[in-house]
Design an enzyme around this catalytic site. Structure first.
Site, PDB file in Angstrom:
ATOM      1  N   GLU A   1      -9.438 -10.427  -7.920  1.00 34.00           N
ATOM      2  CA  GLU A   1      -8.629  -9.315  -7.792  1.00 34.00           C
ATOM      3  C   GLU A   1      -7.490  -9.437  -8.703  1.00 34.00           C
ATOM      4  O   GLU A   1      -6.926  -8.533  -9.332  1.00 34.00           O
ATOM      5  CB  GLU A   1      -8.259  -9.515  -6.092  1.00 34.00           C
ATOM      6  CG  GLU A   1      -9.202  -8.782  -5.480  1.00 34.00           C
ATOM      7  CD  GLU A   1      -8.902  -9.002  -3.794  1.00 34.00           C
ATOM      8  OE1 GLU A   1      -7.813  -9.337  -3.617  1.00 34.00           O
ATOM      9  OE2 GLU A   1      -9.734  -8.703  -2.824  1.00 34.00           O
TER      10      GLU A   1
ATOM     11  N   ARG B   1       2.650  -6.589   9.064  1.00 33.45           N
ATOM     12  CA  ARG B   1       1.542  -5.345   9.840  1.00 33.45           C
ATOM     13  C   ARG B   1       2.401  -4.916  11.088  1.00 33.45           C
ATOM     14  O   ARG B   1       2.296  -3.738  11.408  1.00 33.45           O
ATOM     15  CB  ARG B   1       0.450  -5.636   9.887  1.00 33.45           C
ATOM     16  CG  ARG B   1      -0.378  -5.485   8.468  1.00 33.45           C
ATOM     17  CD  ARG B   1      -1.851  -6.020   8.437  1.00 33.45           C
ATOM     18  NE  ARG B   1      -2.545  -5.731   7.365  1.00 33.45           N
ATOM     19  CZ  ARG B   1      -3.591  -6.046   6.861  1.00 33.45           C
ATOM     20  NH1 ARG B   1      -4.199  -7.131   7.501  1.00 33.45           N
ATOM     21  NH2 ARG B   1      -4.327  -5.889   5.722  1.00 33.45           N
TER      22      ARG B   1
ATOM     23  N   ASN C   1      -2.096   0.032   6.776  1.00 31.95           N
ATOM     24  CA  ASN C   1      -1.457  -1.099   7.213  1.00 31.95           C
ATOM     25  C   ASN C   1      -0.786  -1.846   6.298  1.00 31.95           C
ATOM     26  O   ASN C   1      -0.490  -3.112   6.295  1.00 31.95           O
ATOM     27  CB  ASN C   1      -2.553  -1.920   8.018  1.00 31.95           C
ATOM     28  CG  ASN C   1      -3.714  -2.259   6.865  1.00 31.95           C
ATOM     29  OD1 ASN C   1      -3.675  -1.651   5.698  1.00 31.95           O
ATOM     30  ND2 ASN C   1      -4.688  -2.934   7.322  1.00 31.95           N
TER      31      ASN C   1
ATOM     32  N   TYR D   1     -12.611  -1.911  -3.312  1.00 29.44           N
ATOM     33  CA  TYR D   1     -12.878  -1.675  -2.040  1.00 29.44           C
ATOM     34  C   TYR D   1     -14.394  -1.906  -2.090  1.00 29.44           C
ATOM     35  O   TYR D   1     -14.872  -1.207  -0.854  1.00 29.44           O
ATOM     36  CB  TYR D   1     -12.201  -0.885  -1.347  1.00 29.44           C
ATOM     37  CG  TYR D   1     -10.805  -1.230  -0.739  1.00 29.44           C
ATOM     38  CD1 TYR D   1     -10.643  -2.542   0.052  1.00 29.44           C
ATOM     39  CD2 TYR D   1      -9.651  -0.478  -0.952  1.00 29.44           C
ATOM     40  CE1 TYR D   1      -9.403  -2.675   0.530  1.00 29.44           C
ATOM     41  CE2 TYR D   1      -8.423  -0.873  -0.588  1.00 29.44           C
ATOM     42  CZ  TYR D   1      -8.358  -2.037   0.168  1.00 29.44           C
ATOM     43  OH  TYR D   1      -7.106  -2.406   0.845  1.00 29.44           O
TER      44      TYR D   1
ATOM     45  N   HIS E   1      -2.275  -5.316   1.601  1.00 31.66           N
ATOM     46  CA  HIS E   1      -3.479  -5.941   1.318  1.00 31.66           C
ATOM     47  C   HIS E   1      -3.438  -7.478   0.823  1.00 31.66           C
ATOM     48  O   HIS E   1      -2.272  -7.570   0.084  1.00 31.66           O
ATOM     49  CB  HIS E   1      -4.441  -5.469   0.191  1.00 31.66           C
ATOM     50  CG  HIS E   1      -5.603  -6.235  -0.371  1.00 31.66           C
ATOM     51  ND1 HIS E   1      -6.937  -6.107   0.460  1.00 31.66           N
ATOM     52  CD2 HIS E   1      -5.348  -7.245  -1.485  1.00 31.66           C
ATOM     53  CE1 HIS E   1      -7.653  -7.086  -0.400  1.00 31.66           C
ATOM     54  NE2 HIS E   1      -6.897  -7.798  -1.331  1.00 31.66           N
TER      55      HIS E   1
ATOM     56  N   ARG F   1      -2.304 -14.420   4.652  1.00 34.65           N
ATOM     57  CA  ARG F   1      -3.023 -13.645   5.715  1.00 34.65           C
ATOM     58  C   ARG F   1      -2.136 -13.767   6.982  1.00 34.65           C
ATOM     59  O   ARG F   1      -1.996 -12.937   7.573  1.00 34.65           O
ATOM     60  CB  ARG F   1      -4.372 -14.375   5.747  1.00 34.65           C
ATOM     61  CG  ARG F   1      -5.364 -14.045   4.654  1.00 34.65           C
ATOM     62  CD  ARG F   1      -5.764 -12.602   4.300  1.00 34.65           C
ATOM     63  NE  ARG F   1      -6.544 -12.199   5.427  1.00 34.65           N
ATOM     64  CZ  ARG F   1      -7.221 -11.223   5.190  1.00 34.65           C
ATOM     65  NH1 ARG F   1      -7.026 -10.282   4.219  1.00 34.65           N
ATOM     66  NH2 ARG F   1      -7.781 -10.702   6.353  1.00 34.65           N
TER      67      ARG F   1
ATOM     68  N   PHE G   1     -15.188   4.751   7.163  1.00 36.42           N
ATOM     69  CA  PHE G   1     -13.909   4.749   6.796  1.00 36.42           C
ATOM     70  C   PHE G   1     -13.591   4.664   5.207  1.00 36.42           C
ATOM     71  O   PHE G   1     -12.489   4.818   4.775  1.00 36.42           O
ATOM     72  CB  PHE G   1     -12.702   3.967   7.620  1.00 36.42           C
ATOM     73  CG  PHE G   1     -12.901   2.286   7.222  1.00 36.42           C
ATOM     74  CD1 PHE G   1     -12.603   1.963   6.016  1.00 36.42           C
ATOM     75  CD2 PHE G   1     -13.697   1.790   8.299  1.00 36.42           C
ATOM     76  CE1 PHE G   1     -12.742   0.325   6.026  1.00 36.42           C
ATOM     77  CE2 PHE G   1     -13.961   0.284   8.078  1.00 36.42           C
ATOM     78  CZ  PHE G   1     -13.368  -0.452   7.002  1.00 36.42           C
TER      79      PHE G   1
ATOM     80  N   LYS H   1       0.795  -1.185  -0.046  1.00 38.20           N
ATOM     81  CA  LYS H   1       0.062   0.178  -0.232  1.00 38.20           C
ATOM     82  C   LYS H   1       0.786   1.485  -0.036  1.00 38.20           C
ATOM     83  O   LYS H   1       2.109   1.225   0.304  1.00 38.20           O
ATOM     84  CB  LYS H   1      -1.068  -0.019   1.363  1.00 38.20           C
ATOM     85  CG  LYS H   1      -1.817  -1.122   1.353  1.00 38.20           C
ATOM     86  CD  LYS H   1      -2.855  -1.196   2.391  1.00 38.20           C
ATOM     87  CE  LYS H   1      -4.074  -2.190   2.489  1.00 38.20           C
ATOM     88  NZ  LYS H   1      -4.955  -1.818   3.591  1.00 38.20           N
TER      89      LYS H   1
HETATM   90  P1  GDP Z   1      -7.922  -6.703   5.713  1.00 39.65           P
HETATM   91  O1  GDP Z   1      -8.557  -7.900   4.948  1.00 39.65           O
HETATM   92  O2  GDP Z   1      -7.240  -7.335   6.894  1.00 39.65           O
HETATM   93  O3  GDP Z   1      -7.057  -5.628   4.776  1.00 39.65           O
HETATM   94  O4  GDP Z   1      -9.169  -5.984   6.313  1.00 39.65           O
HETATM   95  P2  GDP Z   1     -10.485  -5.412   5.770  1.00 39.65           P
HETATM   96  O5  GDP Z   1     -11.007  -6.061   4.551  1.00 39.65           O
HETATM   97  O6  GDP Z   1     -11.785  -5.569   7.011  1.00 39.65           O
HETATM   98  O7  GDP Z   1     -10.343  -3.812   5.630  1.00 39.65           O
HETATM   99  C1  GDP Z   1      -9.684  -3.453   4.376  1.00 39.65           C
HETATM  100  C2  GDP Z   1      -9.041  -2.357   4.613  1.00 39.65           C
HETATM  101  O8  GDP Z   1      -9.670  -1.372   4.943  1.00 39.65           O
HETATM  102  C3  GDP Z   1      -7.864  -2.549   5.732  1.00 39.65           C
HETATM  103  O9  GDP Z   1      -6.901  -3.260   5.342  1.00 39.65           O
HETATM  104  C4  GDP Z   1      -7.616  -0.943   6.287  1.00 39.65           C
HETATM  105  O10 GDP Z   1      -6.848  -0.381   5.392  1.00 39.65           O
HETATM  106  C5  GDP Z   1      -8.991  -0.449   6.074  1.00 39.65           C
HETATM  107  N1  GDP Z   1      -9.791  -0.523   7.222  1.00 39.65           N
HETATM  108  C6  GDP Z   1     -10.317  -1.276   7.811  1.00 39.65           C
HETATM  109  N2  GDP Z   1     -10.905  -1.072   9.141  1.00 39.65           N
HETATM  110  C7  GDP Z   1     -10.765   0.285   9.442  1.00 39.65           C
HETATM  111  C8  GDP Z   1     -11.276   1.158  10.197  1.00 39.65           C
HETATM  112  O11 GDP Z   1     -11.728   0.900  11.260  1.00 39.65           O
HETATM  113  N3  GDP Z   1     -10.405   2.463   9.932  1.00 39.65           N
HETATM  114  C9  GDP Z   1      -9.568   2.825   8.856  1.00 39.65           C
HETATM  115  N4  GDP Z   1      -9.533   4.158   8.610  1.00 39.65           N
HETATM  116  N5  GDP Z   1      -9.469   1.815   7.841  1.00 39.65           N
HETATM  117  C10 GDP Z   1     -10.114   0.659   8.158  1.00 39.65           C
END
Ligand code: GDP
Length: 138
Positions: free
Chosen positions: A126, A102, A112, A49, A115, A85, A57, A9
């Site tokens: 994807e 991370r 973070n 996304y 992805h 993961r 967010f 990212k």
């Molecule tokens: P991942 O699969 O671990 O990447 O997590 P998710 O699919 O739940 O979320 C996708 C991405 O959205 C995350 O990697 C973060 O960059 C972002 N994200 C998720 N939760 C939050 C949050 O509470 N706040 C913010 N700012 N970004 C978030």
């Protein structure tokens, strides 16, 4: 062998961490079989996304993902999706296990660093958004 889709990212590319993150990926036994550096458009980030579009967010996430270039990758291994993961660590770096990408590099839950696909089905979707079959060389 199976495949997963990865993004390094903008918070990672901005801090010149591509090589360090790739080292963690490769040391974990994942093979980088395709890779390119691209700048996502707002439309691309919103589409990528899309499942999060109702989340509070979402705007911040799209803004962060388009702020700087990203590195998109296809990774190959046995059980590539769960393996990556595990190497990535929890979404929130404060909860990520020691040695994960991370834990090592992420700045916050939003920034973070990486992805990774969450299922084989989503990995295929994807990968097809960013790579042709001819660009993936195992
Ligand atoms: P991942 O699969 O671990 O990447 O997590 P998710 O699919 O739940 O979320 C996708 C991405 O959205 C995350 O990697 C973060 O960059 C972002 N994200 C998720 N939760 C939050 C949050 O509470 N706040 C913010 N700012 N970004 C978030």
């Amino acid at each position: 062998m199976s495949r997963t889709f990865s993004i390094l990212k903008p918070d990672a590319t901005r801090r010149n961490l591509t090589g360090k993150i790739n080292a963690v990926i490769e040391e974990a036994g994942l093979r980088i079989v395709a890779q390119k550096r691209v700048k996502l458009s707002t439309a691309q980030a919103e589409a990528f996304y899309g499942v999060h579009k109702e989340r509070p967010f979402f705007g911040e996430l799209v803004g962060q993902m388009t702020a700087e270039p990203v590195v998109v990758q296809v990774l190959e291994a046995d059980d590539a999706v769960p393996k990556y993961r595990e190497v990535m660590g929890a979404t929130n770096p404060e909860q990520a296990a020691e040695g994960t990408i991370r834990k090592l590099f992420a700045l916050s839950i939003g920034e973070n660093s990486v992805h990774g696909s969450d299922s084989d089905e989503n990995a295929a979707i994807e990968i097809a958004q960013f790579f042709t079959d001819a660009e993936i060389v195992g």
